[in-house]
Scaffold this active site. Structure first.
Site, PDB file in Angstrom:
ATOM      1  N   ALA A   1       7.757   1.696   2.556  1.00 30.42           N
ATOM      2  CA  ALA A   1       8.127   1.856   3.970  1.00 30.42           C
ATOM      3  C   ALA A   1       8.190   3.341   4.294  1.00 30.42           C
ATOM      4  O   ALA A   1       8.439   4.173   3.419  1.00 30.42           O
ATOM      5  CB  ALA A   1       9.479   1.202   4.236  1.00 30.42           C
ATOM      6  N   ASP A   2       7.968   3.640   5.567  1.00 33.26           N
ATOM      7  CA  ASP A   2       8.121   5.029   6.027  1.00 33.26           C
ATOM      8  C   ASP A   2       9.532   5.286   6.525  1.00 33.26           C
ATOM      9  O   ASP A   2      10.020   6.405   6.480  1.00 33.26           O
ATOM     10  CB  ASP A   2       7.095   5.304   7.129  1.00 33.26           C
TER      11      ASP A   2
ATOM     12  N   THR B   1       4.430   4.641  -3.435  1.00 33.27           N
ATOM     13  CA  THR B   1       5.528   3.956  -4.128  1.00 33.27           C
ATOM     14  C   THR B   1       5.048   2.625  -4.694  1.00 33.27           C
ATOM     15  O   THR B   1       5.260   2.318  -5.872  1.00 33.27           O
ATOM     16  CB  THR B   1       6.724   3.743  -3.174  1.00 33.27           C
TER      17      THR B   1
ATOM     18  N   GLU C   1      -0.393  -5.685   5.827  1.00 34.47           N
ATOM     19  CA  GLU C   1       0.920  -5.658   5.160  1.00 34.47           C
ATOM     20  C   GLU C   1       1.893  -6.610   5.855  1.00 34.47           C
ATOM     21  O   GLU C   1       2.679  -7.298   5.190  1.00 34.47           O
ATOM     22  CB  GLU C   1       1.490  -4.233   5.177  1.00 34.47           C
TER      23      GLU C   1
ATOM     24  N   THR D   1       0.850  -1.196   0.000  1.00 33.19           N
ATOM     25  CA  THR D   1       0.000   0.000   0.000  1.00 33.19           C
ATOM     26  C   THR D   1       0.881   1.240   0.000  1.00 33.19           C
ATOM     27  O   THR D   1       1.950   1.235   0.606  1.00 33.19           O
ATOM     28  CB  THR D   1      -0.892  -0.018   1.265  1.00 33.19           C
ATOM     29  N   GLY D   2       0.397   2.301  -0.673  1.00 36.57           N
ATOM     30  CA  GLY D   2       1.122   3.570  -0.635  1.00 36.57           C
ATOM     31  C   GLY D   2       1.489   4.046  -2.026  1.00 36.57           C
ATOM     32  O   GLY D   2       1.301   3.346  -3.026  1.00 36.57           O
TER      33      GLY D   2
ATOM     34  N   LYS E   1       6.463   0.934   9.191  1.00 31.46           N
ATOM     35  CA  LYS E   1       5.404   1.031   8.203  1.00 31.46           C
ATOM     36  C   LYS E   1       4.110   1.452   8.886  1.00 31.46           C
ATOM     37  O   LYS E   1       4.041   1.512  10.094  1.00 31.46           O
ATOM     38  CB  LYS E   1       5.216  -0.323   7.502  1.00 31.46           C
ATOM     39  N   GLY E   2       3.107   1.732   8.048  1.00 22.55           N
ATOM     40  CA  GLY E   2       1.804   2.072   8.605  1.00 22.55           C
ATOM     41  C   GLY E   2       1.378   3.497   8.347  1.00 22.55           C
ATOM     42  O   GLY E   2       0.359   3.941   8.869  1.00 22.55           O
ATOM     43  N   GLY E   3       2.162   4.204   7.499  1.00 21.90           N
ATOM     44  CA  GLY E   3       1.752   5.571   7.133  1.00 21.90           C
ATOM     45  C   GLY E   3       0.378   5.576   6.475  1.00 21.90           C
ATOM     46  O   GLY E   3      -0.357   6.559   6.565  1.00 21.90           O
TER      47      GLY E   3
HETATM   48  C1  5RP Z   1       1.096   1.922   4.349  1.00 22.09           C
HETATM   49  C2  5RP Z   1       2.575   1.894   4.341  1.00 22.09           C
HETATM   50  C3  5RP Z   1       3.258   2.498   3.165  1.00 22.09           C
HETATM   51  O1  5RP Z   1       3.938   1.501   2.475  1.00 22.09           O
HETATM   52  C4  5RP Z   1       4.222   3.559   3.648  1.00 22.09           C
HETATM   53  O2  5RP Z   1       3.465   4.538   4.341  1.00 22.09           O
HETATM   54  C5  5RP Z   1       4.986   4.227   2.494  1.00 22.09           C
HETATM   55  O3  5RP Z   1       4.085   4.926   1.690  1.00 22.09           O
HETATM   56  P1  5RP Z   1       4.600   5.808   0.459  1.00 22.09           P
HETATM   57  O4  5RP Z   1       5.149   4.876  -0.554  1.00 22.09           O
HETATM   58  O5  5RP Z   1       3.346   6.533  -0.015  1.00 22.09           O
HETATM   59  O6  5RP Z   1       5.624   6.773   0.990  1.00 22.09           O
HETATM   60  O7  5RP Z   1       3.228   1.395   5.224  1.00 22.09           O
HETATM   61  O8  5RP Z   1       0.581   1.424   5.546  1.00 22.09           O
END
Ligand code: 5RP
Length: 228
Positions: free
Chosen positions: A89-90, A35, A109, A32-33, A100-102
């Site tokens: 990943a954050d 990227t 996940e 998710t996210g 993670k978890g943004g």
């Molecule tokens: C979602 C996540 C995402 O993978 C994480 O927040 C990175 O997101 P992005 O690719 O938009 O920076 O852990 O729960």
């Protein structure tokens, strides 16, 4: 999907290289996210070109995107194992431990990443740090919010309920739970903190991914830095 951190080009480079790792016949965990969204789109194009895969989405958002781009899907409970999972990943440290978890999707996940034979992280350079140094999201049962917040404080953390950006209320996860973003400063021992958080009643899942990632693809301005 919301874009954070580095440039879209950096994210796209990492994600498209990771998508090339997927072979026909494989079951692919779809993270998710912003990227991972580039990887899902790349896999959709590959499916158009004949790649035969099924995707296991980790969130409502990734399921919708995967469906839009034509990736055949299976739900987590329909698969016994996952060949490869691709996720963002954050934060990413030198040992490939993650925060993670943004996107509040870290519970599913983590299950998909742990079930995968190969877990590939896709990121931009803004996510890379020597030591994990960002707040850790906890998915918590709604009724447990206050007691979990107290337990986090006893562990030396500073919990804050995640609020929805455009709505007057808390973020509610795909599983109907709340998210506490917990600031612990620099996390010197992620495995120890992960064990403490896992042992806290009311925590459905925390965003520390310790020892799960096999490799990370970090997109730069002119290529991809592969870390193992
Ligand atoms: C979602 C996540 C995402 O993978 C994480 O927040 C990175 O997101 P992005 O690719 O938009 O920076 O852990 O729960």
């Amino acid at each position: 999907m919301k874009t954070t951190g580095g440039s879209d080009d950096q994210k796209r480079r990492a994600a498209e290289r990771a998508a090339e790792l997927v072979s026909s016949g494989e079951t692919v965990g779809l993270g998710t996210g912003s990227t991972t969204a580039f990887a899902i789109r790349a896999l959709g194009r590959a499916v158009d070109g004949g790649l035969d895969v099924r995707g296991v989405p980790t969130s409502f958002a990734s399921r919708e995107l995967a469906r839009d781009v034509g990736i055949p899907l299976a739900s987590l409970d329909e698969v016994a194992s996952v060949d490869i999972a691709i996720d963002g990943a954050d934060r990413l440290d030198a040992d490939l431990n993650l925060i993670k978890g943004g996107g509040a999707a870290h519970a599913r996940e983590k299950i998909v990443a742990a079930a995968a034979s190969r877990f590939v992280v896709v990121a931009d350079p803004s996510k890379v740090a020597e030591t994990l140094d960002r707040s850790v999201p906890l998915e918590v049962l709604p009724d447990a919010r206050t007691v979990v917040a107290g337990a986090v404080e006893e562990l030396g953390g500073d919990p804050e309920l995640r609020r929805a950006e455009r709505k007057d209320g808390p973020v509610v996860t795909d599983n109907g739970n709340l998210v506490l973003d917990c600031e612990f400063g620099r996390i010197a021992d992620p495995a120890s903190l992960a064990a403490d958080l896992s042992a806290t009643p009311g925590v459905v899942e925390h965003g520390l991914f310790v020892g799960l990632a096999d490799e990370a693809y970090v997109g730069t301005d002119d290529g991809v830095d592969v870390r193992r």
